[in-house]
Write an enzyme that holds these catalytic residues in place. Structure first.
Site, mmCIF file in Angstrom:
data_model
loop_
_atom_site.group_PDB
_atom_site.id
_atom_site.type_symbol
_atom_site.label_atom_id
_atom_site.label_comp_id
_atom_site.label_asym_id
_atom_site.label_seq_id
_atom_site.Cartn_x
_atom_site.Cartn_y
_atom_site.Cartn_z
ATOM 1 N N LYS A 21 2.517 -3.834 6.321
ATOM 2 C CA LYS A 21 2.798 -3.919 4.877
ATOM 3 C C LYS A 21 4.301 -3.813 4.632
ATOM 4 O O LYS A 21 4.868 -4.581 3.850
ATOM 5 C CB LYS A 21 2.065 -2.792 4.133
ATOM 6 C CG LYS A 21 0.563 -2.968 4.107
ATOM 7 C CD LYS A 21 0.180 -4.180 3.273
ATOM 8 C CE LYS A 21 -1.266 -4.540 3.370
ATOM 9 N NZ LYS A 21 -1.596 -5.830 2.768
ATOM 10 N N SER A 64 0.835 -1.209 0.000
ATOM 11 C CA SER A 64 0.000 0.000 0.000
ATOM 12 C C SER A 64 0.861 1.247 0.000
ATOM 13 O O SER A 64 1.960 1.261 0.577
ATOM 14 C CB SER A 64 -0.873 -0.015 1.266
ATOM 15 O OG SER A 64 -1.474 1.234 1.451
ATOM 16 N N TYR A 117 -1.015 -0.697 10.606
ATOM 17 C CA TYR A 117 -1.372 -1.355 9.336
ATOM 18 C C TYR A 117 -0.253 -1.133 8.317
ATOM 19 O O TYR A 117 0.199 -2.069 7.647
ATOM 20 C CB TYR A 117 -2.706 -0.799 8.812
ATOM 21 C CG TYR A 117 -2.973 -1.125 7.367
ATOM 22 C CD1 TYR A 117 -3.218 -2.433 6.960
ATOM 23 C CD2 TYR A 117 -2.963 -0.127 6.388
ATOM 24 C CE1 TYR A 117 -3.442 -2.738 5.624
ATOM 25 C CE2 TYR A 117 -3.190 -0.412 5.057
ATOM 26 C CZ TYR A 117 -3.426 -1.724 4.671
ATOM 27 O OH TYR A 117 -3.630 -2.035 3.350
HETATM 28 P P1 NAD Z 1 -10.866 -7.145 1.448
HETATM 29 O O1 NAD Z 1 -11.011 -7.173 2.919
HETATM 30 O O2 NAD Z 1 -12.058 -6.869 0.614
HETATM 31 O O3 NAD Z 1 -10.199 -8.513 0.951
HETATM 32 C C1 NAD Z 1 -9.321 -9.254 1.754
HETATM 33 C C2 NAD Z 1 -9.800 -10.693 1.727
HETATM 34 O O4 NAD Z 1 -8.908 -11.489 2.505
HETATM 35 C C3 NAD Z 1 -11.183 -10.881 2.325
HETATM 36 O O5 NAD Z 1 -11.953 -11.648 1.424
HETATM 37 C C4 NAD Z 1 -10.948 -11.623 3.624
HETATM 38 O O6 NAD Z 1 -12.012 -12.504 3.939
HETATM 39 C C5 NAD Z 1 -9.663 -12.367 3.317
HETATM 40 N N1 NAD Z 1 -8.798 -12.662 4.466
HETATM 41 C C6 NAD Z 1 -8.381 -11.821 5.437
HETATM 42 N N2 NAD Z 1 -7.533 -12.436 6.261
HETATM 43 C C7 NAD Z 1 -7.395 -13.707 5.791
HETATM 44 C C8 NAD Z 1 -6.622 -14.813 6.182
HETATM 45 N N3 NAD Z 1 -5.799 -14.753 7.233
HETATM 46 N N4 NAD Z 1 -6.703 -15.954 5.465
HETATM 47 C C9 NAD Z 1 -7.523 -16.033 4.387
HETATM 48 N N5 NAD Z 1 -8.281 -15.009 3.962
HETATM 49 C C10 NAD Z 1 -8.207 -13.857 4.657
HETATM 50 O O7 NAD Z 1 -9.702 -6.096 1.125
HETATM 51 P P2 NAD Z 1 -9.234 -5.482 -0.269
HETATM 52 O O8 NAD Z 1 -9.639 -4.064 -0.280
HETATM 53 O O9 NAD Z 1 -9.628 -6.358 -1.381
HETATM 54 O O10 NAD Z 1 -7.657 -5.523 -0.073
HETATM 55 C C11 NAD Z 1 -6.889 -6.596 -0.530
HETATM 56 C C12 NAD Z 1 -5.437 -6.380 -0.113
HETATM 57 O O11 NAD Z 1 -4.985 -5.150 -0.656
HETATM 58 C C13 NAD Z 1 -5.234 -6.277 1.387
HETATM 59 O O12 NAD Z 1 -4.016 -6.922 1.720
HETATM 60 C C14 NAD Z 1 -5.119 -4.793 1.634
HETATM 61 O O13 NAD Z 1 -4.340 -4.507 2.770
HETATM 62 C C15 NAD Z 1 -4.444 -4.327 0.365
HETATM 63 N N6 NAD Z 1 -4.712 -2.923 0.042
HETATM 64 C C16 NAD Z 1 -6.014 -2.510 -0.086
HETATM 65 C C17 NAD Z 1 -6.294 -1.174 -0.363
HETATM 66 C C18 NAD Z 1 -7.702 -0.706 -0.498
HETATM 67 O O14 NAD Z 1 -7.920 0.492 -0.573
HETATM 68 N N7 NAD Z 1 -8.700 -1.550 -0.580
HETATM 69 C C19 NAD Z 1 -5.229 -0.267 -0.522
HETATM 70 C C20 NAD Z 1 -3.929 -0.723 -0.412
HETATM 71 C C21 NAD Z 1 -3.666 -2.067 -0.128
HETATM 72 C C1 UD1 Z 2 -7.037 5.189 3.413
HETATM 73 C C2 UD1 Z 2 -6.017 4.555 4.312
HETATM 74 C C3 UD1 Z 2 -4.953 3.887 3.469
HETATM 75 C C4 UD1 Z 2 -5.584 2.918 2.481
HETATM 76 C C5 UD1 Z 2 -6.618 3.657 1.654
HETATM 77 C C6 UD1 Z 2 -7.344 2.717 0.754
HETATM 78 C C7 UD1 Z 2 -6.021 6.029 6.268
HETATM 79 C C8 UD1 Z 2 -5.241 7.033 7.065
HETATM 80 N N1 UD1 Z 2 -5.437 5.568 5.151
HETATM 81 O O1 UD1 Z 2 -6.383 6.180 2.635
HETATM 82 O O2 UD1 Z 2 -4.059 3.178 4.295
HETATM 83 O O3 UD1 Z 2 -4.588 2.369 1.649
HETATM 84 O O4 UD1 Z 2 -7.581 4.256 2.526
HETATM 85 O O5 UD1 Z 2 -8.196 3.365 -0.114
HETATM 86 O O6 UD1 Z 2 -7.105 5.635 6.644
HETATM 87 N N2 UD1 Z 2 -12.789 11.457 3.507
HETATM 88 C C9 UD1 Z 2 -13.847 12.261 3.841
HETATM 89 N N3 UD1 Z 2 -14.979 11.675 4.331
HETATM 90 C C10 UD1 Z 2 -15.099 10.325 4.508
HETATM 91 C C11 UD1 Z 2 -13.999 9.501 4.143
HETATM 92 C C12 UD1 Z 2 -12.859 10.106 3.657
HETATM 93 O O7 UD1 Z 2 -13.771 13.479 3.720
HETATM 94 O O8 UD1 Z 2 -16.142 9.866 4.956
HETATM 95 C C13 UD1 Z 2 -11.569 12.080 2.985
HETATM 96 C C14 UD1 Z 2 -10.349 11.743 3.830
HETATM 97 O O9 UD1 Z 2 -10.219 12.645 4.888
HETATM 98 C C15 UD1 Z 2 -9.234 11.823 2.804
HETATM 99 C C16 UD1 Z 2 -9.923 11.412 1.476
HETATM 100 O O10 UD1 Z 2 -11.323 11.557 1.699
HETATM 101 O O11 UD1 Z 2 -8.799 13.132 2.684
HETATM 102 C C17 UD1 Z 2 -9.638 9.974 1.092
HETATM 103 O O12 UD1 Z 2 -9.920 9.150 2.203
HETATM 104 P P1 UD1 Z 2 -9.927 7.561 2.141
HETATM 105 O O13 UD1 Z 2 -10.815 7.100 1.065
HETATM 106 O O14 UD1 Z 2 -10.212 7.067 3.528
HETATM 107 O O15 UD1 Z 2 -8.459 7.181 1.698
HETATM 108 P P2 UD1 Z 2 -7.040 7.554 2.366
HETATM 109 O O16 UD1 Z 2 -7.223 8.259 3.650
HETATM 110 O O17 UD1 Z 2 -6.213 8.191 1.324
#
Ligand code: NAD
Ligand code: UD1
Length: 342
Positions: A153, A125, A149
């Site tokens: 990573k 991330s 978190y």
């Molecule tokens: P998500 O929660 O939708 O998907 C994660 C999946 O992993 C879920 O289906 C959950 O049931 C499964 N899971 C969790 N722990 C497990 C375990 N120990 N064994 C087996 N399954 C398990 O999340 P996502 O948004 O799809 O994110 C996927 C990956 O990407 C994560 O590692 C997250 O940290 C990373 N990531 C996500 C974002 C984001 O904004 N969504 C941003 C940066 C990085």
């Molecule tokens: C957050 C996580 C980041 C993760 C990412 C995934 C934090 C500090 N960081 O990032 O680790 O990888 O999500 O997408 O949580 N906002 C509002 N109202 C809301 C929600 C968000 O104004 O209800 C604003 C936030 O203040 C921020 C922007 O929208 O300025 C984006 O927020 P968000 O979608 O939560 O993403 P990040 O904070 O960038």
């Protein structure tokens, strides 16, 4: 054609990546505990791609289930999405996050090693950068996570890089996602957060379907053009394509760990997202101006140049595409997978 195991494949990003993998001809198996997802997403992946991946309901931390799944699937590579991902939860309960995410990765990597599977793509991330020194952020920027978190990573990145250094038969791609949003254009899969969403786009979508009266807008006094915070939102299908490109690259990368930013390289403000979502949903999307959210950085966007240079990958979908596709999902599934189709 190659076989891949997708841990966390029933989740938001994993399910979209499964579609891209299946459409590219891969054999796909999913390992997911369903702790934060539903098997319905795998059915929907099958509906979109015309082939349903086999779902193994198991936890990555469970060594014996992992052995059974790896022996049965015999993957050529693993895409590791499984893990916990809430920043505030990780601040409130750091040990749970360190144990869950680090154990999941360590147990998985050890099982892969025992089974001679040595290609891994890991979901990292942009949160590893914390408050950036300069923009756009490149992969060589200082890493200083601001929450547990983010540390999980970075520590997993380190664990994988050390493993590759110790044994050049390994190869790895560490993908640092910026802000993944949107959904598959079919609207059959999408982001399905449990409880009140902490992220901007899912919250806005729930306002649009009437689950909340307005958006809490955190911070209007940032040093940005409109005073709201700026991020690099990337369409989840562009992100999925980035995984495919990284996976292909691993075949010729023995002994190497590659780190790539996956973002568009474009900064977009909160108000610009609200405006694009109004356009897509036709909903006025009112907001309430509040103080800054603790821990938020004013601006963060990627330099995605390395992925373009080495993988030939770049994001092509626009903010309007992200909003249209996210709405295709949310408008037909106002309560997510749990509520069924509207
Ligand atoms: P998500 O929660 O939708 O998907 C994660 C999946 O992993 C879920 O289906 C959950 O049931 C499964 N899971 C969790 N722990 C497990 C375990 N120990 N064994 C087996 N399954 C398990 O999340 P996502 O948004 O799809 O994110 C996927 C990956 O990407 C994560 O590692 C997250 O940290 C990373 N990531 C996500 C974002 C984001 O904004 N969504 C941003 C940066 C990085
Ligand atoms: C957050 C996580 C980041 C993760 C990412 C995934 C934090 C500090 N960081 O990032 O680790 O990888 O999500 O997408 O949580 N906002 C509002 N109202 C809301 C929600 C968000 O104004 O209800 C604003 C936030 O203040 C921020 C922007 O929208 O300025 C984006 O927020 P968000 O979608 O939560 O993403 P990040 O904070 O960038």
């Amino acid at each position: 054609m190659a076989t891949v195991l997708v841990t966390g494949g029933a989740g938001y990003i994993g399910s979209h990546t499964c579609v891209a993998l299946l459409e590219a001809g891969y054999e796909v198996a999913v390992l997911d505990s369903l702790a934060n997802s539903s098997a319905a997403s795998i059915d929907a992946v099958g509906e979109i791609a015309g082939r349903r991946p086999r779902l193994h309901i198991a936890d990555c931390r469970d060594e014996s289930s992992l052995e059974t799944v790896l022996a049965e699937v015999r993957p050529d590579a693993v895409l590791h999405f499984a893990g916990l991902k809430s920043v505030p939860d990780s601040v409130a309960d750091p040990l749970r996050y360190y144990r869950h995410n680090l154990d999941s990765a360590a147990v998985l990597l050890a099982a892969m090693e025992r089974n001679g599977i040595r290609q891994i793509v890991f979901s990292s991330s942009a949160t590893v950068y914390g408050l950036p020194d300069e923009l756009p952020v490149s992969e060589t920027a200082t890493t200083r996570p601001a929450n547990p978190y983010g540390w999980t990573k970075l520590l997993i990145e380190q664990m994988i890089a050390d493993l590759v250094r110790a044994d050049p038969r390994w190869s790895a791609a560490l993908l640092r996602y910026f802000n993944p949003v949107g959904a598959h254009p079919s609207g059959l899969i999408g982001e399905d957060p449990e409880g009140i969403p902490g992220n901007l786009m899912p919250y806005l979508l729930q306002v649009a379907v009437g689950r909340h009266p307005h958006l809490p807008l955190y911070g209007t006094d940032y040093p940005t053009p409109d005073g709201t915070a700026v991020r690099d939102y990337i369409h989840v299908m562009d992100l999925a394509d980035g995984h495919l490109a990284a996976l292909e690259h691993l075949r010729s990368s023995s002994g190497q760990t590659h780190t790539y930013n996956l973002g568009t390289g474009q900064g977009v403000s909160v108000l610009e997202v609200v405006s694009a979502m109004r356009e897509a949903t036709g909903h006025p999307l009112p907001h309430e101006e509040l103080d800054r959210r603790p821990g938020d950085v004013p601006e963060l966007w990627a330099d995605p140049g390395q992925a373009l240079k080495e993988l030939g990958w770049s994001a092509s979908r626009t903010l309007a595409d992200m909003c249209r596709d996210a709405w295709a999902w949310q408008s037909t599934h106002p309560q997510g997978f749990r509520g069924g189709k509207a």
